[in-house]
Write a protein that holds these residues in place. Structure first.
Motif, short mmCIF file in Angstrom:
data_model
loop_
_atom_site.label_atom_id
_atom_site.label_comp_id
_atom_site.label_asym_id
_atom_site.label_seq_id
_atom_site.Cartn_x
_atom_site.Cartn_y
_atom_site.Cartn_z
N VAL A 109 -14.22 9.55 -2.89
CA VAL A 109 -13.88 8.55 -1.90
C VAL A 109 -12.50 9.35 -0.96
N GLY A 110 -12.91 9.23 0.27
CA GLY A 110 -11.68 9.91 1.52
C GLY A 110 -10.42 8.88 1.29
N ILE A 111 -9.56 8.84 0.52
CA ILE A 111 -8.62 7.87 0.63
C ILE A 111 -7.48 8.26 1.34
N THR A 112 -6.93 7.11 1.88
CA THR A 112 -5.65 7.05 2.56
C THR A 112 -4.60 6.61 2.00
N HIS A 113 -4.80 5.52 1.35
CA HIS A 113 -3.80 4.73 0.56
C HIS A 113 -4.38 3.90 -0.67
N TRP A 114 -3.35 3.51 -1.68
CA TRP A 114 -3.80 2.99 -2.78
C TRP A 114 -2.59 2.12 -3.19
N TRP B 126 0.89 -1.22 0.00
CA TRP B 126 0.14 -0.01 0.10
C TRP B 126 0.99 1.24 0.06
N ILE B 127 0.58 2.21 -0.72
CA ILE B 127 1.09 3.52 -0.77
C ILE B 127 0.41 4.67 -0.26
N SER B 128 0.85 5.50 0.70
CA SER B 128 0.18 6.44 1.36
C SER B 128 0.16 7.51 0.40
N ILE B 129 -1.26 8.35 0.28
CA ILE B 129 -1.36 9.53 -0.60
C ILE B 129 -0.55 10.48 -0.37
N GLU B 130 0.26 10.59 0.97
CA GLU B 130 0.90 11.68 1.53
C GLU B 130 2.31 11.39 0.70
#
Length: 70
Positions: free
Chosen positions: A56-61, A4-8
């Motif tokens: 969508v309120g995403i944290t990771h992708w 998983w990759i953080s959107i930050e």
């Protein structure tokens, strides 16, 4: 599948000459839901994450896996 990759940390690359990314696997809360879940969708050039037309309120992708061989 990849990690998983953080959107930050990083966002998916946009498709060449377009305003959105390729479809990815996402984790977050869709606007019509109350709990986080897995979704597939895109991120737009303006930074909105969409799954089937819902924000969508995403944290990771992470990228989707390659399809199985035919």
């Amino acid at each position: 599948m990849s990690d998983w990759i953080s959107i930050e940390e990083r966002l998916p690359e946009l498709v060449r000459n377009s305003a959105f990314s390729k479809r990815v696997l996402m984790y977050g809360i869709r606007e019509d839901q109350s709990e986080p879940n897995y979704h597939t969708g895109i991120v737009t050039k303006s930074g909105k994450w969409l799954s089937y037309g819902k924000e969508v309120g995403i944290t990771h992708w992470q990228p989707l896996p390659n399809p199985p061989p035919s």
